[in-house]
Design an enzyme around this catalytic site. Sequence first.
Site, PDB file in Angstrom:
ATOM      1  N   ASN A 149       0.733  -0.990  -0.111  1.00  0.00           N
ATOM      2  CA  ASN A 149      -0.152  -0.014  -0.142  1.00  0.00           C
ATOM      3  C   ASN A 149       0.878   1.148   0.275  1.00  0.00           C
ATOM      4  O   ASN A 149       1.977   1.170  -0.428  1.00  0.00           O
ATOM      5  CB  ASN A 149      -1.030  -0.123   1.099  1.00  0.00           C
ATOM      6  CG  ASN A 149      -2.342   0.457   0.654  1.00  0.00           C
ATOM      7  OD1 ASN A 149      -2.475   1.679   0.203  1.00  0.00           O
ATOM      8  ND2 ASN A 149      -3.357  -0.076   1.127  1.00  0.00           N
ATOM      9  N   HIS A 202      -1.530  -9.741  -4.332  1.00  0.00           N
ATOM     10  CA  HIS A 202      -2.289  -8.723  -5.045  1.00  0.00           C
ATOM     11  C   HIS A 202      -2.886  -9.557  -6.113  1.00  0.00           C
ATOM     12  O   HIS A 202      -2.911  -9.130  -7.271  1.00  0.00           O
ATOM     13  CB  HIS A 202      -1.404  -7.586  -5.630  1.00  0.00           C
ATOM     14  CG  HIS A 202      -2.045  -6.274  -5.896  1.00  0.00           C
ATOM     15  ND1 HIS A 202      -2.947  -6.022  -6.928  1.00  0.00           N
ATOM     16  CD2 HIS A 202      -2.056  -5.202  -5.081  1.00  0.00           C
ATOM     17  CE1 HIS A 202      -3.376  -4.884  -6.992  1.00  0.00           C
ATOM     18  NE2 HIS A 202      -2.719  -4.355  -5.827  1.00  0.00           N
ATOM     19  N   ASP A 221     -11.439   1.827  -3.754  1.00  0.00           N
ATOM     20  CA  ASP A 221     -10.168   1.516  -3.759  1.00  0.00           C
ATOM     21  C   ASP A 221      -9.779   2.084  -2.106  1.00  0.00           C
ATOM     22  O   ASP A 221      -9.127   3.007  -1.974  1.00  0.00           O
ATOM     23  CB  ASP A 221      -9.245   2.191  -4.673  1.00  0.00           C
ATOM     24  CG  ASP A 221      -8.049   1.584  -4.606  1.00  0.00           C
ATOM     25  OD1 ASP A 221      -7.477   0.746  -3.750  1.00  0.00           O
ATOM     26  OD2 ASP A 221      -7.088   2.381  -5.356  1.00  0.00           O
ATOM     27  N   GLU A 244      -6.701  -7.204  -0.639  1.00  0.00           N
ATOM     28  CA  GLU A 244      -5.326  -7.429   0.016  1.00  0.00           C
ATOM     29  C   GLU A 244      -5.350  -7.175   1.494  1.00  0.00           C
ATOM     30  O   GLU A 244      -5.863  -6.261   1.925  1.00  0.00           O
ATOM     31  CB  GLU A 244      -4.454  -6.000  -0.527  1.00  0.00           C
ATOM     32  CG  GLU A 244      -4.301  -5.580  -1.983  1.00  0.00           C
ATOM     33  CD  GLU A 244      -3.960  -4.465  -2.403  1.00  0.00           C
ATOM     34  OE1 GLU A 244      -3.248  -3.694  -1.523  1.00  0.00           O
ATOM     35  OE2 GLU A 244      -4.633  -3.757  -3.072  1.00  0.00           O
TER      36      GLU A 244
END
Length: 391
Positions: free
Chosen positions: A94, A192, A265, A350
């Site tokens: 991230n 991912h 997101d 994730e």
Amino acid sequence: MVTLLTFAAVLTAALVTQAKPTHGGNDPSYRHTIKAKGIEASFIEYGATLTNLWVDDKNGIPRDVILGWDDTTQYNLQSDIPGFLAAVVGRYANRIANGTFTIDGTEYHTPLNENNITTLHGGDMGFDRLNWALIDTGKNNVSFKLTSPDGDEGFPGTTDIIVKYSVNDNQEWHIDYEGTTDKDTIMMLSQHGYWNLDAFTTSETVEDHVLQIASDKFFKTDGSLIFTGEFSNVEGTALDFRSAKSIGQDLQEATECGFDCIGYDNCWIFSEPNPDEYQATVYAPSTGIQLAIKTDQVALQFYSCHGLDGTLPIKKKKHHKHHGHHDRRCNDDDNDKQEYVQKYGCLVLETENYVDGINNLEWGEEHTGILRKDDKYTRHAEYHFSVRRDD
Ligand SMILES: *[C@@H]1O[C@H](CO)[C@@H](O)[C@H](O)[C@H]1NC(C)=O
Ligand SMILES: *[C@@H]1O[C@H](CO)[C@@H](O)[C@H](O)[C@H]1NC(C)=O
Ligand SMILES: *[C@@H]1O[C@H](CO)[C@@H](O)[C@H](O)[C@H]1NC(C)=O
């Protein structure tokens, strides 16, 4: 003498045979396949990437539910289409605000590989773009190792990382991460994978996938997806997935995804992670394939693939067992028209730690991601597949 020579020749031949790349040798794009009842997964050393994951749909037809390339050399050659494709991301998954962080008074800088303002998934040459080494493989497990040197992408300390992937007869895919360092550093590892549980059989998007996330809180972000340090309640927002709902249901109201976009997101947190419960569940009504995720990591990023733009080909090899069944895009025929993954054509889930915890010390030492010299980083995630027949 003749006998001896013959023996030597046989011995040489045997050694040569043994040295042949039965496990891919030094080829980072060689597929290593592991299997258990109802599940088969393949990986390459490049990025410790998951290239294929086969599970049966509700009609017993094997489906590959992970996005990727048929030709595994393309993972390296086309590493931006899209980025991080089913690879391990690190050294710090991230974002890191401003590519800057401090450990015990020393400031470090990492590449601003996202919009020139943040470090995303470990920098320009993160773990997803490196060749890992195969260290162990068996029928149902495979392990890869990576050494990231001191100063790699700006991070301090030489770190050794091992990721072990395994599958079992309960149709579970397990990921075990281990990391050590010779100098205090930060570490956050994730996988991912871009999933499509419909395997593109009925739809171009995952909007009809039904998702549940057992969390009432998410991180507020600004336009650059930098975490403001604030937590928000999901109540009354598009981000409320406490009760299962289709991804499409509130998609148009989901706008906290960066600059000028519509989609998810975001990162949800689990206040009291229960190791016996799944943190997220998603299924495709069309195939009935369900994925349930359990992890000891305390946060989960969900990305709805709004950045996909029709450049990543949909794999042609949609099923490898011949069963005489034909449906849309379920074909091994190379002459078939190539199709591409469209916007919202997949989802990424994730498992990770608090995002940018190293720049939000108020969240506590356990969320900074600091890994001290001689300590060991261990994290686990499991992806449980099953079939729902209720739709
Ligand atoms: C971002 O990092 C640079 C050093 O790379 C520093 O000069 C600058 O002040 C930082 N900006 C913010 C907003 O923290
Ligand atoms: C990134 O920012 C630096 C410093 O402000 C600037 O010199 C550079 O041109 C920028 N790069 C891009 C790709 O915008
Ligand atoms: C992997 O599987 C083999 C059996 O195929 C087993 O002997 C080995 O211990 C396993 N390795 C790990 C690291 O679990």
